[in-house]
Design an enzyme around this catalytic site. Structure first.
Site, PDB file in Angstrom:
ATOM      1  N   CYS A  58       0.643  10.410  -7.714  1.00 39.39           N
ATOM      2  CA  CYS A  58       2.242   9.968  -6.843  1.00 39.39           C
ATOM      3  C   CYS A  58       3.267  11.788  -6.658  1.00 39.39           C
ATOM      4  CB  CYS A  58       2.378   8.615  -6.096  1.00 39.39           C
ATOM      5  SG  CYS A  58       3.161   8.964  -4.466  1.00 39.39           S
ATOM      6  N   HIS A  90      -0.437   4.321  -7.187  1.00 43.24           N
ATOM      7  CA  HIS A  90      -0.376   3.869  -8.880  1.00 43.24           C
ATOM      8  C   HIS A  90      -0.485   2.931  -9.294  1.00 43.24           C
ATOM      9  CE1 HIS A  90       4.031   5.461  -6.577  1.00 43.24           C
ATOM     10  NE2 HIS A  90       3.661   4.939  -6.100  1.00 43.24           N
ATOM     11  N   GLU A 137       0.182   1.884 -12.421  1.00 44.50           N
ATOM     12  CA  GLU A 137       0.906   1.385 -13.062  1.00 44.50           C
ATOM     13  C   GLU A 137       0.982  -0.095 -11.882  1.00 44.50           C
ATOM     14  OE1 GLU A 137       1.448   3.739 -11.627  1.00 44.50           O
ATOM     15  OE2 GLU A 137       3.998   3.420 -10.377  1.00 44.50           O
TER      16      GLU A 137
HETATM   17  N1  GLN Z   1       6.882  10.567  -0.564  1.00 52.73           N
HETATM   18  C1  GLN Z   1       7.285  10.992  -2.102  1.00 52.73           C
HETATM   19  C2  GLN Z   1       7.000  12.964  -1.931  1.00 52.73           C
HETATM   20  O1  GLN Z   1       6.577  13.335  -1.599  1.00 52.73           O
HETATM   21  C3  GLN Z   1       5.839  10.842  -2.877  1.00 52.73           C
HETATM   22  C4  GLN Z   1       5.855   9.156  -3.213  1.00 52.73           C
HETATM   23  C5  GLN Z   1       5.708   8.127  -4.757  1.00 52.73           C
HETATM   24  O2  GLN Z   1       5.570   9.233  -5.067  1.00 52.73           O
HETATM   25  N2  GLN Z   1       5.820   6.902  -4.025  1.00 52.73           N
HETATM   26  O3  GLN Z   1       7.882  13.218  -2.907  1.00 52.73           O
END
Ligand code: GLN
Length: 193
Positions: free
Chosen positions: A79, A169, A171
């Site tokens: 992410c 995610h 994890e």
């Molecule tokens: N929206 C976040 C970003 O742009 C990422 C979201 C996440 O890591 N769950 O940094």
């Protein structure tokens, strides 16, 4: 093998739990000295702008790039971590990117209404439950990068030389196969940007 999870901000604890469940002595990483000892580093989800600031402030941004370019370090970004290890989808997009994996990522690409969702992906021929939390979208994939899972048409899990990225995610899914795949990657000298 020395495995660590960047623990400056965001969801690092579940990554430590998954890695430890696989029998790996994974460490929380907060300093350049700790980073310098690793062969494998997870960059967790969180807030990518904050993570960029903290990595710069603590003197780890350039060190990360240098160790990866020297073929000393494998990285796994989930992410926000995936946003940082890839490239920007448009010129001047913030935050700056490490460019360790030849994929372009667009932040918060799944819209405001549907910020977060669950989906079932397919990975290595079996279903993989996935949680997407204000996820980025992989807008393009370079020639040296392989797509390991998709959500609809979008690549969501990709691997390149010494780098793995998930826009979701892994994890949080209760399935450790993606972390297992990360541990199987070997460091290799790779410069993409
Ligand atoms: N929206 C976040 C970003 O742009 C990422 C979201 C996440 O890591 N769950 O940094």
């Amino acid at each position: 093998m020395q495995v660590g999870v960047l623990a400056l901000q965001g969801g690092f604890e579940p990554h430590l739990d998954v890695l430890r469940s696989l029998g790996v002595a994974a460490r929380a990483v907060r300093t350049p000295r700790e980073l310098a000892e690793l062969t494998h580093l997870v960059l967790p989800g969180g807030e990518s702008t904050t993570l960029h600031h903290l990595l710069t402030l603590f003197g780890m941004w350039e060190l990360l790039r240098a160790r990866h370019a020297a073929g000393e370090l494998v990285v796994f970004g989930t992410c926000a971590g995936a946003i940082l290890i890839g490239r920007a989808a448009t010129d001047g997009a913030r935050p700056p990117r490490l460019g360790l994996l030849d994929v372009a990522l667009e932040r918060n690409a799944y819209g405001r209404q549907v910020d977060s969702f669950r989906a079932e992906l397919e990975f290595e021929g079996a279903p993989l439950p996935a949680v997407f939390i204000r996820a980025p979208r992989i807008a393009s994939v370079g020639p040296g990068v392989r797509v390991l899972a998709r959500h609809g048409a979008d690549p969501v899990l990709v691997v390149g030389p010494a780098a793995l990225a998930a826009t979701f995610h892994p994890e949080l899914s209760g399935d450790s196969r993606v972390h297992q795949r990360f541990l199987e990657l070997a460091p290799s000298a790779a410069v993409v940007s």
